[in-house]
Design a protein around this motif. Structure first.
Motif: not given
Ligand SMILES: Cc1cc2nc3c(=O)[nH]c(=O)nc-3n(C[C@H](O)[C@H](O)[C@H](O)COP(=O)(O)OP(=O)(O)OC[C@H]3O[C@@H](n4cnc5c(N)ncnc54)[C@H](O)[C@@H]3O)c2cc1C
Length: 547
Positions: A243, A271, A275, A279, A343, A345, A347, A388, A391, A469, A517, A519
């Motif tokens: 992610g 996640q 999206s 924005r 990793m 979160v 849904y 989410s 959106q 969501l 978020r 960022a």
């Molecule tokens: C529909 C939607 C719209 C959003 N819009 C916005 C927005 O406009 N602005 C904003 O700032 N934030 C937005 N968010 C929130 C933002 O997307 C998240 O805060 C951000 O993606 C978190 O990043 P992350 O890398 O921590 O986790 P994630 O994005 O959840 O990525 C984690 C990754 O780890 C992988 N993973 C999990 N467990 C394992 C494992 N055991 N082995 C290998 N891989 C694994 C998952 O498959 C996933 O790809 C939105 C979220 C959603 C769902």
């Protein structure tokens, strides 16, 4: 009449119109370029094109002094040709005029325009062309007919077909989709020798076909990403999850000379990849698609030398010989000096068994750009009261006849950003039902009806799709006991992102107390690598002291 997609520009200022017309000739080979002074005439033409189901790629309109103002024309385009990219044309310095600034902000907030464009000033005006080219790139990627790198042929209600299309969309792979009984679908199946196939078929760029493939086959042959480690040598750092947090950690680790491996179980982008438009990410003033942002980050990390392993889960982690052994699904074990947990979160589920039956056949957790089109003209429901869900409702409203947002709480304002609340209020085809829950679902092989409950009792409503969501849970259940988690399962860390197991760090949404978020996930991903360096230096110094 030409079948080329249309680029239309309207400006009553004759001199500006001449310059716009001249600049747009650059696109005349692939698009029909029409420029004129009258907003009314433009509207009539766009209405006629809607009748003919003709493609409109870009509409640019200056505000002007006519009864139908430019921004009003563009709001009509939004209804008539929802896929067309729209910009309000303003003269240089026009942003300083309060009325124009308000018109731009309001039109953007309610989704009537994609952005504003400065009228061309010089020839060639590459700033003007940058926006037009970006618009065309985005429009063509999402809408254009014709040949694509990869073609999926499946029943539109097949959960497997949905899974494959979703995987391609979230990994940013351009692909076309045809239903198996459509003329194009039948033709593709016949060309690859799969006539009458009743399982999803994926046709690759070389014309070969994957029949009912597993996600791993799609990753290996479709996206050409690695699903096996050629040499599972030791890595300085293994990042779990691609992610935004994991991708940022990968970019910083590799750019600073660390040997980094990223393991991702589903698709690049996490996640954020689902999206449709982020924005609030710094530097993208008109927003950026989550999959697009993730692809850019993936390429950036790849260029710096990060190794990626896709469609593989990290399933275990144990300290060994002063480092860590990371177990990966499929039986691989990798040694790492440090580990970064990113990793995120997943849904939360509604816990209604009928909904599980229809998953991928009308019921979707999260929302991906790939599904919205399928529901053109349909009745769709979205459950959730946070950003989410908002959106997703806005995105779906471009295609669906009507979207109902189901919220358990009493208001939207408590849980959703104001800009989204405003955008939803400005969309005539979105209804918000507060204090309402889904309690059951019915249908024959696909979702057809939903049973909803509010204070007045249960009602059954026709429904073509339900997008859920409703918040998320940490994906940290597989971690060893030495890594402490809070009561909700999120990984606890110190201010240096280190968990209770030395050398293992946690960043992004999976971390207790994180901001959730894009960022902030990216910020944590970049900062954590500095902590990893400190840790590696301190362990190297300790082992150097051991006699
Ligand atoms: C529909 C939607 C719209 C959003 N819009 C916005 C927005 O406009 N602005 C904003 O700032 N934030 C937005 N968010 C929130 C933002 O997307 C998240 O805060 C951000 O993606 C978190 O990043 P992350 O890398 O921590 O986790 P994630 O994005 O959840 O990525 C984690 C990754 O780890 C992988 N993973 C999990 N467990 C394992 C494992 N055991 N082995 C290998 N891989 C694994 C998952 O498959 C996933 O790809 C939105 C979220 C959603 C769902």
């Amino acid at each position: 009449m030409s079948k080329l997609p249309l680029i239309l520009a309207v400006d009553e200022d004759a001199e500006a119109l001449e310059r716009i017309t001249s600049e747009l000739q650059r696109y005349a080979r692939d698009y029909r370029v029409v420029c004129g002074p009258s907003t009314e005439a433009a509207l009539k033409q766009l209405e006629a094109l809607r009748e003919q189901d003709a493609a409109v790629a870009v509409v640019l309109a200056a505000r002007g002094t006519q009864a139908l103002k430019g921004e009003e024309l563009l709001s009509r385009v939004h209804d008539l040709h929802p896929h067309a990219k729209r910009a309000l044309l303003i003269p240089w310095g026009g942003w300083a005029d309060e009325e124009t600034a308000d018109a731009i902000r309001t039109a953007m907030a309610v989704g009537h325009i994609d952005y504003y464009a400065l009228k061309p000033w010089s020839t060639p005006d590459e700033l003007f062309h940058r926006l037009v080219s970006e618009f065309l790139h985005e429009w063509r990627r999402a809408n254009a007919p014709g040949r694509r790198e990869i073609t999926v042929i499946a029943d539109p209600w097949s959960p497997r077909g949905y899974e494959l299309r979703n995987l391609l969309a979230r990994n940013g792979v351009p692909h076309a989709f045809h239903t198996c009984d459509s003329d194009e679908g039948v033709r593709h199946l016949s060309v690859c020798g799969q006539e009458g196939a009743d399982v999803p078929v994926v046709v690759l760029p070389d014309g070969s076909a994957l029949v009912d493939p597993e996600p791993e086959d799609i990753a290996r042959h479709g996206t050409r990403m690695r699903t096996e480690l050629v040499a599972p040598d030791g890595f300085d750092v293994v990042v779990v999850g691609a992610g935004p947090a994991g991708l940022a950690a990968a970019v910083y680790a590799s750019s600073e000379g660390l040997r980094a491996l990223v393991v991702e179980s589903e698709s690049i982008g996490g996640q954020a990849g689902s999206s449709t438009r982020i924005r609030n990410y710094l530097g993208f003033s008109r927003g950026v698609g989550g999959a697009e942002l993730a692809q850019r980050a993936y390429q950036q990390a790849w260029v710096f030398g990060t190794t990626f392993l896709l469609t593989r889960d990290v399933t275990g982690l144990r300290p060994e010989n002063g480092g860590h052994v990371v177990s990966i699904s499929g039986g691989t074990e990798v040694e790492a000096r440090a580990v970064v947990l990113a990793m995120g979160v997943s849904y939360r589920r509604l816990g209604i068994s009928a909904l599980e039956t229809f998953e991928g056949a009308g019921v979707f957790y999260g929302s991906s750009p790939s599904e919205a089109r399928q529901f053109t003209g349909a009745s769709v429901f979205v459950v959730g009261g946070a950003n989410s869900a908002g959106q997703a409702a806005v995105h779906l409203s471009r295609y669906a006849a009507n979207v109902t947002l189901l919220v358990r709480g009493e208001t939207l304002a408590a849980s959703m950003s104001q800009y989204l609340v405003d955008e939803i209020a400005g969309r005539e085809n979105i209804a918000v039902r507060v204090s309402t829950e889904v309690v059951d679902a019915k249908g024959d092989g696909r979702l057809e009806r939903l049973v909803l409950r509010d204070a007045s009792g249960d009602t059954t409503e026709p429904a073509d799709a339900l997008f859920i969501l409703i918040g998320a849970q940490a994906r940290a259940e597989w971690l060893p006991d030495e890594i402490e988690r809070d009561a909700r399962g999120f990984v606890t860390t110190g201010s240096d992102f280190e968990t209770t197991l030395p050398g293992v760090f946690a960043i992004g949404d999976v971390r207790a107390g994180s901001v959730k978020r894009v960022a902030s996930a990216v910020g944590e991903g970049s900062v954590v690598i500095q902590r990893v360096h400190h840790y590696l230096e301190s362990t190297a110094a300790t082992s150097a002291r051991v006699p």
